[in-house]
Design a protein around this motif. Structure first.
Motif, short mmCIF file in Angstrom:
data_model
loop_
_atom_site.label_atom_id
_atom_site.label_comp_id
_atom_site.label_asym_id
_atom_site.label_seq_id
_atom_site.Cartn_x
_atom_site.Cartn_y
_atom_site.Cartn_z
N PRO A 41 0.96 4.82 -11.23
CA PRO A 41 0.69 3.38 -11.06
C PRO A 41 1.30 2.52 -12.16
CG PRO A 41 -1.32 4.57 -11.61
CD PRO A 41 -0.30 5.60 -11.28
N THR A 42 1.31 2.99 -13.41
CA THR A 42 1.89 2.16 -14.47
C THR A 42 3.40 2.01 -14.28
OG1 THR A 42 1.99 4.10 -15.93
CG2 THR A 42 0.11 2.63 -16.19
N GLN A 43 4.07 3.09 -13.89
CA GLN A 43 5.52 2.99 -13.63
C GLN A 43 5.79 2.11 -12.43
OE1 GLN A 43 7.03 7.00 -13.27
NE2 GLN A 43 7.33 7.20 -15.48
N GLN A 76 0.83 -1.20 0.00
CA GLN A 76 0.00 0.00 0.00
C GLN A 76 0.87 1.25 0.00
OE1 GLN A 76 -3.01 0.79 -0.43
NE2 GLN A 76 -4.21 -1.09 -0.17
N GLY A 77 0.26 2.36 -0.40
CA GLY A 77 0.94 3.64 -0.43
C GLY A 77 0.10 4.64 -1.20
N TRP A 78 0.64 5.83 -1.35
CA TRP A 78 0.00 6.84 -2.21
C TRP A 78 1.04 7.54 -3.07
CZ3 TRP A 78 -4.59 7.25 -4.04
CH2 TRP A 78 -4.96 8.41 -4.72
N THR A 79 2.11 8.02 -2.44
CA THR A 79 3.23 8.57 -3.19
C THR A 79 4.16 7.43 -3.59
OG1 THR A 79 4.55 8.88 -1.20
CG2 THR A 79 3.10 10.70 -1.85
N TYR A 80 4.99 7.70 -4.60
CA TYR A 80 5.93 6.68 -5.05
C TYR A 80 6.80 6.19 -3.90
CZ TYR A 80 8.12 4.40 -9.08
OH TYR A 80 8.54 3.48 -10.00
N PRO A 81 7.45 7.10 -3.12
CA PRO A 81 8.29 6.61 -2.02
C PRO A 81 7.54 5.80 -0.98
CG PRO A 81 8.76 8.92 -2.50
CD PRO A 81 7.52 8.57 -3.26
N SER A 82 6.26 6.11 -0.76
CA SER A 82 5.54 5.40 0.30
C SER A 82 5.33 3.93 -0.05
CB SER A 82 4.19 6.09 0.57
OG SER A 82 3.33 6.05 -0.56
N ALA A 94 7.36 -5.44 -11.21
CA ALA A 94 7.50 -6.63 -12.05
C ALA A 94 8.96 -6.88 -12.40
CB ALA A 94 6.67 -6.47 -13.32
N ARG A 95 9.69 -5.81 -12.70
CA ARG A 95 11.12 -5.96 -13.01
C ARG A 95 11.90 -6.48 -11.80
NH1 ARG A 95 10.25 -1.08 -15.85
NH2 ARG A 95 11.06 0.15 -14.10
N ALA A 96 11.39 -6.17 -10.61
CA ALA A 96 12.04 -6.65 -9.38
C ALA A 96 11.74 -8.12 -9.12
CB ALA A 96 11.60 -5.80 -8.19
N GLY A 97 10.89 -8.72 -9.94
CA GLY A 97 10.60 -10.14 -9.79
C GLY A 97 9.32 -10.46 -9.06
N TYR A 98 8.52 -9.44 -8.74
CA TYR A 98 7.27 -9.68 -8.02
C TYR A 98 6.17 -10.09 -9.00
CZ TYR A 98 9.62 -6.95 -4.37
OH TYR A 98 10.50 -6.47 -3.44
N SER A 138 -4.58 0.94 -3.72
CA SER A 138 -4.74 2.40 -3.83
C SER A 138 -4.29 2.94 -5.18
CB SER A 138 -3.99 3.11 -2.69
OG SER A 138 -4.45 2.67 -1.44
N ILE A 139 -4.61 2.20 -6.25
CA ILE A 139 -4.24 2.65 -7.60
C ILE A 139 -5.46 2.85 -8.49
CG2 ILE A 139 -1.95 1.60 -7.56
CD1 ILE A 139 -3.08 -0.73 -9.19
N CYS A 140 -6.65 2.48 -8.03
CA CYS A 140 -7.80 2.44 -8.95
C CYS A 140 -8.52 3.78 -9.07
CB CYS A 140 -8.78 1.34 -8.54
SG CYS A 140 -9.56 1.60 -6.94
N ARG A 141 -8.37 4.68 -8.12
CA ARG A 141 -9.13 5.93 -8.14
C ARG A 141 -8.28 7.13 -8.52
NH1 ARG A 141 -11.20 2.56 -4.41
NH2 ARG A 141 -13.47 2.36 -4.32
N ARG A 142 -7.17 6.90 -9.16
CA ARG A 142 -6.27 7.99 -9.52
C ARG A 142 -6.67 8.60 -10.87
NH1 ARG A 142 -1.30 7.87 -6.65
NH2 ARG A 142 -1.20 6.12 -5.19
#
Length: 261
Positions: free
Chosen positions: A179-181, A138-144, A187-191, A169-173
């Motif tokens: 969110p795309t980045q 979860q988060g809102w800002t990229y760092p969070s 995904a690149r991190a392997g998740y 917390s990506i659906c109401r933006r």
């Protein structure tokens, strides 16, 4: 973050959101059904297809300002759905969404929501390690979001080894850039990423990077669509309309794949 994974990424899977648990018995597609729609029922449907359990967290927090069920109570409910409904592929934890309207209702900070999200998953994993409850970042800002990942790591949860990792917390933006980045980087991190409620336009961009997603957007839009065959006034609870919407989404994704080749 690790750049390896123990789980090869399978083809993209879309879980169609459903208000109606009875669809689990009739719809021959993967569904996403909320705990709020199943809780308290004397009898439960038997699933026809693999499905995903949503915790119903946004409404729970937005309406009540916190979780009314303990982790132990929620784990017991998940176990009941797992055993009685069957074919449960994954179950969301009691995560804490980070949209500003939810933060205002709970009165807690963004940092507290992240900490509570991690703590709940750790507790659920301890209570029911055999159930397919997956962690949610979860988060809102990229760092969070990345602070949430660090908290999982400090709690001993290696997200790269999890069969599924949700991103919330990506659906109401109003904009898709963050969110795309974020989804592509995870995904690149392997998740193996599940995108909660992500927009159709966003899925056309990130479907190649994520494992799965879910959406109830067909129902929201269906409120303004006249009912089919005169059997109902609107399409917001119509299985036929929902399946058409799902196929249209998958067609858009297939077209995006062809264009990218």
């Amino acid at each position: 973050m690790s750049n390896t994974t123990l789980h090869p990424r399978p083809p993209f899977k879309f879980y169609l959101g459903s208000h109606n648990p009875a669809w689990l018995e009739t719809a021959d597609v993967p569904l996403c059904v909320s705990h709020a729609r199943l809780a308290g029922r004397r009898s439960l449907p038997r699933a026809r297809h693999g499905w995903l359990l949503d915790s119903g967290g946004f409404n729970e927090l937005a309406l009540h300002g916190g979780w009314r069920q303990s982790a132990r109570e929620y784990a017991a409910a998940v176990r009941r759905y797992h055993d009685e409904v069957g074919l449960m592929r994954a179950a969301a934890p009691q995560d804490w969404m980070c949209e500003w309207e939810v933060l205002r209702k709970t009165g807690k900070s963004l940092r507290q929501h992240i900490e509570l999200t991690v703590a709940n998953f750790v507790e659920l994993r301890s209570l029911a390690p055999d159930l397919p409850i997956f962690p949610v970042v979860q988060g809102w800002t990229y760092p969070s979001y990345f602070e949430c990942i660090r908290l999982f790591e400090r709690a001993g949860v290696d997200l790269s080894k999890e069969p599924l990792v949700g991103v919330g917390s990506i659906c109401r933006r109003p904009r898709l850039l963050l969110p795309t980045q974020l989804l592509a980087e995870l995904a690149r991190a392997g998740y193996r990423v599940h995108a909660f409620g992500f927009k159709k336009a966003g899925l056309k961009i990130v479907h190649k990077d994520i494992v799965s997603a879910d959406s109830l957007a067909w129902s929201y839009g269906g409120r303004y669509e006249p009912g089919c065959e005169g059997s109902h006034k609107r399409e917001n609870n119509c299985l036929r309309h929902a399946l058409w919407w799902r196929q249209d989404l998958l067609n858009h994704i297939a077209e995006a794949q062809r264009t990218a080749q």
